[in-house]
Design an enzyme around this catalytic site. Structure first.
Site, PDB file in Angstrom:
ATOM      1  N   ARG A 249      -8.532 -13.475   2.202  1.00 23.66           N
ATOM      2  CA  ARG A 249      -9.593 -14.666   2.617  1.00 23.66           C
ATOM      3  C   ARG A 249      -9.092 -15.923   2.354  1.00 23.66           C
ATOM      4  NH1 ARG A 249     -12.066 -11.379   5.261  1.00 23.66           N
ATOM      5  NH2 ARG A 249     -14.336 -11.028   5.404  1.00 23.66           N
ATOM      6  N   GLU A 278     -11.428 -22.203   9.480  1.00 24.96           N
ATOM      7  CA  GLU A 278     -10.652 -21.558  10.511  1.00 24.96           C
ATOM      8  C   GLU A 278     -11.380 -21.624  11.791  1.00 24.96           C
ATOM      9  OE1 GLU A 278     -11.201 -17.535   9.240  1.00 24.96           O
ATOM     10  OE2 GLU A 278      -9.740 -17.564   7.923  1.00 24.96           O
ATOM     11  N   HIS A 297      -6.638 -15.554  11.227  1.00 30.68           N
ATOM     12  CA  HIS A 297      -7.653 -14.395  11.082  1.00 30.68           C
ATOM     13  C   HIS A 297      -7.608 -13.086  11.982  1.00 30.68           C
ATOM     14  CE1 HIS A 297     -11.059 -14.058   8.080  1.00 30.68           C
ATOM     15  NE2 HIS A 297     -10.563 -12.933   8.150  1.00 30.68           N
TER      16      HIS A 297
END
Length: 333
Positions: A249, A278, A297
């Protein structure tokens, strides 16, 4: 036609991910699924949430508008809520302590995308050691540089340090230990030495792991405990010429400190899949460095893992609404 009083209401924000948990839950006769939109009038969304028994929520905090995160304010609007179920392993979109206080169960899909994330971490590790991205960019640019400039290192036999050896970390330990004959160390304060040994690693403290590992891979949850856990001091404690991979994360690794450690030459390279924001801005300092492999991600995003997350989420929600004990609930003390 109004819903039967025996039907349970499940809400899910359609965030464009497919397949989704709603696809399966809609087939259940005793479940009413409300597909919501972040762009819909808030009054309509709150009406649906206030009547919900289960809230299926994304695990990615950057994708979720702040007012729809499961916190104390949202819980106060949802008197009938029984459970909140995250789409992946992460649950940092949920204030688990507040949910527990409100009597709301928190469940996740830990392990559904563990193979995908572990494979991604290993791919980053090997690509960094072999300078694959630098060689690729050089060839495409037509530079005609000597191949000796891209000489890398073998991973076989070296030390791999894993921070957090849960579902993903244990898979990477197996890949590195059995596949590459690496010495595998793990830092996980919530597991005993025997438990970590069963997962293919030796238990050490964080300082020892950083000092002895040529490759460090981050696989712990994001929480107040782990926020900026890998900062300037920890990066300085890593071996000169070592590599860091983070697929857990954003916020666990201090991005500015990591950029500085790479620019100074102290670290040889980094693989970064998760970010504070992000996607990161194109001006992000890490994106300017040739010894960084950057992905958006996507470590856990494969066709296989999407199917797993849909199936696991739906089956867990169906089971808990029928009074079954959910297999992946978050215990709170």
């Amino acid at each position: 036609m109004s819903d039967s009083p025996t039907r349970k209401s499940v809400v899910w924000f359609d965030d464009g991910k497919h397949p989704s948990v709603a696809d399966l839950l809609e087939k259940e006769a005793d479940i009413s699924v409300q597909r919501l939109s972040y762009d819909a009038p808030q009054a309509a969304n709150w009406r649906a949430l206030s009547a919900a028994h289960v809230y299926c929520i994304t695990s990615t905090r950057q994708e979720l508008p702040a007012q729809y995160r499961c916190d104390t304010a949202l819980l106060a609007h949802c008197p009938d809520l029984l459970a909140v179920s995250t789409s992946g392993a992460g649950y940092d979109t949920v204030n688990a302590a507040a949910a527990t206080e409100a009597g709301v169960l928190v469940v996740n899909q830990s392990g559904a995308n563990a193979d995908a994330v572990a494979e991604h971490a290993l791919a980053m590790l090997l690509s960094l050691a072999k300078n694959i991205s630098q060689t690729d960019r050089s060839l495409r640019s037509g530079e005609r540089r000597s191949r000796e400039l891209f000489k890398g290192w073998n991973a076989t036999g070296r030390t791999l340090g894993i921070v957090g050896i849960g579902n993903t970390g244990r898979r990477l330990a197996r890949m590195g230990g059995l596949g590459l004959q690496m010495k595998v160390l793990a830092y996980d304060p919530y597991l005993t030495a025997a438990e970590i040994r069963e997962r293919g690693a030796a238990k050490v403290d964080l300082a020892t792991l950083l000092a002895e590992s040529r490759f460090v891979s981050i696989h712990c949850p994001y929480s107040e405990e782990t926020r900026n856990m890998i900062g300037e001091r920890e990066l300085a404690a890593m071996q000169p010429g070592s590599y860091l991979v983070t697929t857990a994360r954003g916020g666990i690794v201090d991005e500015q400190a990591l950029a500085a450690a790479l620019k100074s030459g102290h670290l040889a390279g980094a693989g970064v899949d998760v970010w504070n924001d992000e996607p990161p801005l194109s001006s992000h300092p890490l994106l300017a460095l040739d010894n960084v492999i950057a992905t958006h991600h996507t470590a856990g995003i494969t066709h296989d893992s999407r199917n797993n997350m849909r199936d696991w989420n739906a089956h867990q929600v169906i089971g808990l609404l029928r009074g079954e004990r959910p297999p992946r609930s978050r215990p709170m003390t």
